[in-house]
Design an enzyme around this catalytic site. Sequence first.
Site, PDB file in Angstrom:
ATOM      1  N   CYS A 290       0.089   3.120   4.856  1.00  0.00           N
ATOM      2  CA  CYS A 290      -0.375   3.304   3.472  1.00  0.00           C
ATOM      3  C   CYS A 290       0.520   4.203   2.626  1.00  0.00           C
ATOM      4  CB  CYS A 290      -1.794   3.870   3.490  1.00  0.00           C
ATOM      5  SG  CYS A 290      -2.986   2.751   4.218  1.00  0.00           S
TER       6      CYS A 290
HETATM    7  N1  LIG Z   1      -4.440   1.100   8.289  1.00  0.00           N
HETATM    8  C1  LIG Z   1      -5.022   1.796   7.328  1.00  0.00           C
HETATM    9  O1  LIG Z   1      -5.344   2.973   7.493  1.00  0.00           O
HETATM   10  C2  LIG Z   1      -5.331   1.163   5.980  1.00  0.00           C
HETATM   11  C3  LIG Z   1      -6.200   1.829   5.103  1.00  0.00           C
HETATM   12  C4  LIG Z   1      -6.494   1.267   3.879  1.00  0.00           C
HETATM   13  C5  LIG Z   1      -5.889   0.057   3.506  1.00  0.00           C
HETATM   14  N2  LIG Z   1      -5.035  -0.567   4.367  1.00  0.00           N
HETATM   15  C6  LIG Z   1      -4.470  -1.842   3.946  1.00  0.00           C
HETATM   16  O2  LIG Z   1      -5.172  -2.896   4.592  1.00  0.00           O
HETATM   17  C7  LIG Z   1      -4.277  -3.975   4.905  1.00  0.00           C
HETATM   18  C8  LIG Z   1      -4.315  -4.252   6.388  1.00  0.00           C
HETATM   19  O3  LIG Z   1      -3.839  -3.109   7.078  1.00  0.00           O
HETATM   20  P1  LIG Z   1      -4.090  -2.885   8.624  1.00  0.00           P
HETATM   21  O4  LIG Z   1      -3.683  -1.492   8.922  1.00  0.00           O
HETATM   22  O5  LIG Z   1      -5.424  -3.355   9.022  1.00  0.00           O
HETATM   23  O6  LIG Z   1      -2.988  -3.893   9.224  1.00  0.00           O
HETATM   24  P2  LIG Z   1      -2.899  -4.416  10.732  1.00  0.00           P
HETATM   25  O7  LIG Z   1      -1.490  -4.824  10.939  1.00  0.00           O
HETATM   26  O8  LIG Z   1      -3.531  -3.437  11.649  1.00  0.00           O
HETATM   27  O9  LIG Z   1      -3.827  -5.708  10.716  1.00  0.00           O
HETATM   28  C9  LIG Z   1      -3.520  -6.859  10.015  1.00  0.00           C
HETATM   29  C10 LIG Z   1      -3.885  -8.067  10.885  1.00  0.00           C
HETATM   30  O10 LIG Z   1      -3.646  -9.249  10.134  1.00  0.00           O
HETATM   31  C11 LIG Z   1      -3.160 -10.250  11.015  1.00  0.00           C
HETATM   32  N3  LIG Z   1      -2.534 -11.284  10.202  1.00  0.00           N
HETATM   33  C12 LIG Z   1      -1.332 -11.268   9.602  1.00  0.00           C
HETATM   34  N4  LIG Z   1      -1.153 -12.398   8.893  1.00  0.00           N
HETATM   35  C13 LIG Z   1      -2.286 -13.133   9.044  1.00  0.00           C
HETATM   36  C14 LIG Z   1      -2.716 -14.375   8.541  1.00  0.00           C
HETATM   37  N5  LIG Z   1      -1.967 -15.101   7.713  1.00  0.00           N
HETATM   38  N6  LIG Z   1      -3.928 -14.822   8.915  1.00  0.00           N
HETATM   39  C15 LIG Z   1      -4.728 -14.111   9.744  1.00  0.00           C
HETATM   40  N7  LIG Z   1      -4.351 -12.920  10.242  1.00  0.00           N
HETATM   41  C16 LIG Z   1      -3.156 -12.435   9.883  1.00  0.00           C
HETATM   42  C17 LIG Z   1      -2.264  -9.496  11.957  1.00  0.00           C
HETATM   43  O11 LIG Z   1      -2.076 -10.186  13.170  1.00  0.00           O
HETATM   44  C18 LIG Z   1      -3.049  -8.190  12.146  1.00  0.00           C
HETATM   45  O12 LIG Z   1      -3.914  -8.242  13.258  1.00  0.00           O
HETATM   46  C19 LIG Z   1      -2.918  -3.544   4.383  1.00  0.00           C
HETATM   47  O13 LIG Z   1      -2.753  -4.034   3.095  1.00  0.00           O
HETATM   48  C20 LIG Z   1      -3.021  -2.027   4.334  1.00  0.00           C
HETATM   49  O14 LIG Z   1      -2.154  -1.455   3.384  1.00  0.00           O
HETATM   50  C21 LIG Z   1      -4.754  -0.049   5.605  1.00  0.00           C
END
Ligand SMILES: NC(=O)c1ccc[n+]([C@@H]2O[C@H](COP(=O)([O-])OP(=O)(O)OC[C@H]3O[C@@H](n4cnc5c(N)ncnc54)[C@H](O)[C@@H]3O)[C@@H](O)[C@H]2O)c1
Length: 451
Positions: A290
């Site tokens: 983030c």
């Molecule tokens: N990690 C955090 O603390 C956090 C907090 C707030 C917001 N976010 C935001 O949330 C979003 C997700 O972050 P995250 O940390 O969960 O990421 P992550 O990488 O942990 O999870 C994302 C998942 O999406 C899957 N994926 C990718 N492309 C795909 C598709 N086309 N169809 C289905 N699945 C697919 C991946 O395999 C993965 O498991 C990002 O935009 C991030 O900036 C993250």
Amino acid sequence: MVHNKQRLVVQVKGLRSEMEKILKNKILDKKARVGIIGLGYVGLPLAVEFAKKGFEVLGIDTDYHKVDLLGKKRSYILDVTSEDVRAVTEAGLFSATSDYRVISKLDVVVICVPTPLRKTKEPDISYIINATEKIAAHRKKVQLIILESTTYPGTTDEVVLPILERSGAGLDRDFFLAFSPERIDPGNIKFKTRDIPKIVGGVTKKSTELSRIFYSQIIKSVMPVSSSKSAEMVKLLENTFRSVNIGLVNEIALMCHKLGIDVWEIIEAAKTKPFGFMPFYPGPGLGGHCIPIDPLYLSWKARMHGFEARFIELADMVNSYMPEYVVKRIADILNKFRKPLLGSKVLIVGISYKRDVNDIRESPSIEIIKLLEKEGTDVSYFDPYVNELKVDGKLFTSIKWDSKAFKNKDCVVVVTDHSSIDYEEILKNSKVIFDTRNIYRNIKTKNLERL
Ligand SMILES: NC(=O)c1ccc[n+]([C@@H]2O[C@H](COP(=O)([O-])OP(=O)(O)OC[C@H]3O[C@@H](n4cnc5c(N)ncnc54)[C@H](O)[C@@H]3O)[C@@H](O)[C@H]2O)c1
């Protein structure tokens, strides 16, 4: 003739509001089938939370390994226990798949896919585009579609909406569309998904209202804003606020070191002011998915409109410099022992980007190891959450916890302050420690240096 046309318009309008009502009631009755696309740090806790409340949830992830683990009722996210996954799976309320065809059965679809940066530091929204195209290809009934992935203002209405419309589906007729930023803080035991107020902003008023009702089923406080663009901007303000303040305090730390002042003492004293000050702490550099990334989504979008986001760029410059600064300080410390970086044994304590999580994305430890390796330093690490790590193709394995392991190191560097580590034991057994997290606050010994 005119009369007939008017009657038809009234009928269509009636049908639309009927469909909206059906979807709304399904959500209120917990009969709506919910799909979560992307079962990572954001998606999995959200999926489990809705399932715990009695919704039938289908998780979709392109990572077969994750789908397979969930099929075995095992969690791979520290904030979600395997017991929780087991309970909701056995209750028939949760399952995971890589097959997008299930989209046709869903009433609500939430997109939680990654939004990284390209090597050029420009936004990479290809995961959002890919997920949306697949939704468009498989969607059938009236659905509420919500984007949760952090992104630049305008993604929902300028990118997601046209893809959905291209399939012939109509907004407020066949689907409703909103953005709702995720604010989860992995590893935070006080604030979980259900405790954190949620912001929702629809592309239309109806979309906002349906999203508000949807999240109200699991979250106490849901605040609607005027548009999806505003909701996208809220998240970027929050993370830019953090990035800029951390950048400021990192600069103050660099300045304090030059002036021979203890920056940690200054922050402790300043935070006694009951108003107008909020403490931020310096560190070895930003990490995670983030804070190092999101502000650059915003500055990129601003640049597209001819606006230079100077605070964001400056904070990024200062924060990105921190790993290099840590290596410089390690070199200075070794120098006092008449040792160069070349060939010295340096142990890094803590690899994940922050305390008590196993997430290593963008972690400053990785950059620090890269820089030390370049200097020919003999680097090793200890992290109870990270067993293995590949840096520039070289495989590192966490050393076993053993006081002797610290004794033969020339310098031990605390980069991540996991709460399960016995820091006293490290202090007792190390020649010299460089503490980048102030874990040894109030301790003053010759073999200890702080950021
Ligand atoms: N990690 C955090 O603390 C956090 C907090 C707030 C917001 N976010 C935001 O949330 C979003 C997700 O972050 P995250 O940390 O969960 O990421 P992550 O990488 O942990 O999870 C994302 C998942 O999406 C899957 N994926 C990718 N492309 C795909 C598709 N086309 N169809 C289905 N699945 C697919 C991946 O395999 C993965 O498991 C990002 O935009 C991030 O900036 C993250």
